[in-house]
Design a protein around this motif. Structure first.
Motif, PDB file in Angstrom:
ATOM      1  N   ARG A  38       0.826  -1.203   0.000  1.00 30.62           N
ATOM      2  CA  ARG A  38       0.000   0.000   0.000  1.00 30.62           C
ATOM      3  C   ARG A  38       0.868   1.263   0.000  1.00 30.62           C
ATOM      4  NH1 ARG A  38      -5.428   0.173   1.746  1.00 30.62           N
ATOM      5  NH2 ARG A  38      -6.455  -1.859   1.644  1.00 30.62           N
ATOM      6  N   ALA A  39       1.970   1.222   0.734  1.00 30.52           N
ATOM      7  CA  ALA A  39       2.863   2.383   0.764  1.00 30.52           C
ATOM      8  C   ALA A  39       3.448   2.643  -0.619  1.00 30.52           C
ATOM      9  CB  ALA A  39       3.982   2.160   1.787  1.00 30.52           C
ATOM     10  N   MET A  40       3.797   1.590  -1.301  1.00 30.45           N
ATOM     11  CA  MET A  40       4.317   1.735  -2.660  1.00 30.45           C
ATOM     12  C   MET A  40       3.223   2.288  -3.579  1.00 30.45           C
ATOM     13  SD  MET A  40       6.366  -1.069  -4.974  1.00 30.45           S
ATOM     14  CE  MET A  40       7.977  -0.754  -4.258  1.00 30.45           C
ATOM     15  N   ASP A  65      11.837   3.650  -0.970  1.00 34.22           N
ATOM     16  CA  ASP A  65      12.366   2.908   0.175  1.00 34.22           C
ATOM     17  C   ASP A  65      11.246   2.820   1.208  1.00 34.22           C
ATOM     18  OD1 ASP A  65      14.602   1.668   1.735  1.00 34.22           O
ATOM     19  OD2 ASP A  65      14.081   3.291   3.112  1.00 34.22           O
ATOM     20  N   ILE A  66      10.980   1.611   1.677  1.00 33.58           N
ATOM     21  CA  ILE A  66       9.913   1.401   2.658  1.00 33.58           C
ATOM     22  C   ILE A  66      10.450   0.541   3.786  1.00 33.58           C
ATOM     23  CG2 ILE A  66       7.595   0.460   3.070  1.00 33.58           C
ATOM     24  CD1 ILE A  66       7.155   0.727  -0.017  1.00 33.58           C
ATOM     25  N   ALA A  97      -2.826  -0.651  -4.991  1.00 34.20           N
ATOM     26  CA  ALA A  97      -1.943  -1.732  -4.527  1.00 34.20           C
ATOM     27  C   ALA A  97      -2.292  -3.041  -5.220  1.00 34.20           C
ATOM     28  CB  ALA A  97      -2.052  -1.881  -3.014  1.00 34.20           C
ATOM     29  N   SER A  98      -3.585  -3.322  -5.340  1.00 34.89           N
ATOM     30  CA  SER A  98      -4.036  -4.548  -5.992  1.00 34.89           C
ATOM     31  C   SER A  98      -3.657  -4.550  -7.470  1.00 34.89           C
ATOM     32  CB  SER A  98      -5.553  -4.688  -5.840  1.00 34.89           C
ATOM     33  OG  SER A  98      -6.025  -5.844  -6.507  1.00 34.89           O
ATOM     34  N   ASN A  99      -3.811  -3.414  -8.109  1.00 34.73           N
ATOM     35  CA  ASN A  99      -3.536  -3.315  -9.544  1.00 34.73           C
ATOM     36  C   ASN A  99      -2.050  -3.366  -9.880  1.00 34.73           C
ATOM     37  OD1 ASN A  99      -6.224  -3.136 -10.387  1.00 34.73           O
ATOM     38  ND2 ASN A  99      -6.281  -0.921 -10.134  1.00 34.73           N
ATOM     39  N   LYS A 105       8.514  -6.098 -11.176  1.00 33.74           N
ATOM     40  CA  LYS A 105       9.432  -5.149 -10.542  1.00 33.74           C
ATOM     41  C   LYS A 105       8.935  -4.704  -9.172  1.00 33.74           C
ATOM     42  CE  LYS A 105      13.027  -4.497 -13.182  1.00 33.74           C
ATOM     43  NZ  LYS A 105      14.404  -4.773 -12.678  1.00 33.74           N
ATOM     44  N   VAL A 106       7.620  -4.586  -9.018  1.00 29.31           N
ATOM     45  CA  VAL A 106       7.048  -4.197  -7.729  1.00 29.31           C
ATOM     46  C   VAL A 106       7.310  -5.295  -6.703  1.00 29.31           C
ATOM     47  CG1 VAL A 106       4.887  -3.778  -6.485  1.00 29.31           C
ATOM     48  CG2 VAL A 106       5.280  -2.689  -8.697  1.00 29.31           C
TER      49      VAL A 106
END
Length: 226
Positions: A38-40, A65-66, A97-99, A105-106
């Motif tokens: 979710r943060a990404m 960066d998380i 986030a779901s998509n 890469k994610v």
């Protein structure tokens, strides 16, 4: 050397509930992998990136960066130095986030960040591919499952308690569909790691499951498996 506990399993098996409870009992860091996705996603939204633009999404991963920290006993998800707890639970962020979680890469970037967390602290991490992909060398691997019927019943009762009208048959159908997707996805499908311990929570309460997994951890720890 840090000690890592990986908990995998299908939706509705109680992974997050159990992992959070165990993390407190063992003074481990609970790594909320969903919150990291979710943060990404929040970063992509703030940058005006379309979720369909895989090239832009992939390129942006290099700038992210998380990590997860604790302040006054509360877990904080930190995105590029900013505590983003306040913004990551919106519907918009959840959809993004779901998509975007489908892109290699994610997942690659978040796997690296999660592995970094696990190298530096004793962690409990739950998800679909923790023991098989993210933490393949975790000292304890748990595959927490329950029958479709048990998971549907729990979800139905949870919604009813919240005053939400719920259709049990639809909940059961949704769980079956989610299981199929998770077990058949191309990247990091849900499966039982060869060295994982299977824990079926179908007829177990939360305390029983916590006790069972804690016992597995204590046996591994006492054998010097650290």
């Amino acid at each position: 050397m840090s000690f890592n506990i990986a908990i995998d399993g299908p939706a509705g098996a109680g992974k997050s509930t159990i992992a959070k409870r165990l993390s407190k009992e063992l003074s481990f860091v609970y790594v909320d992998t969903g919150a990291m996705y979710r943060a990404m996603a929040l970063y992509f939204i703030r940058g005006g990136i379309d979720h369909k633009d895989e090239a832009a999404i992939s390129a942006a991963c290099a700038d992210i960066d998380i990590t997860i920290t604790y302040q006054d006993g509360m877990q904080c998800v930190v995105l590029n130095g900013e505590n983003v707890n306040e913004w990551i639970r919106t519907e918009e962020v959840g959809i993004m986030a779901s998509n975007t979680s489908i892109y290699p890469k994610v997942r690659e970037k978040l796997t690296l960040l999660q592995q970094k967390l696990a190298q530096n602290a004793d962690v409990i991490m739950d998800g679909r591919d923790i023991g098989t992909c993210v933490l393949p060398h975790a000292q304890v691997k748990i595959y927490l499952t329950a029958t479709v019927e048990a998971r549907a019943k729990r979800r139905h009762e949870e919604l009813i308690r919240k005053g939400i009208d719920a259709d049990y048959a639809q909940i059961e159908a949704d769980i079956k569909e989610r299981d199929y997707r998770d077990m058949n996805r191309e990247i990091a499908p849900l499966r039982l790691a060869e060295d994982a311990v299977l824990v079926d929570s179908s007829v177990m309460g939360i305390e029983e499951v916590v006790a069972a997994i804690r016992s597995i951890y204590e046996k591994a720890h006492s054998k010097g498996n650290i």
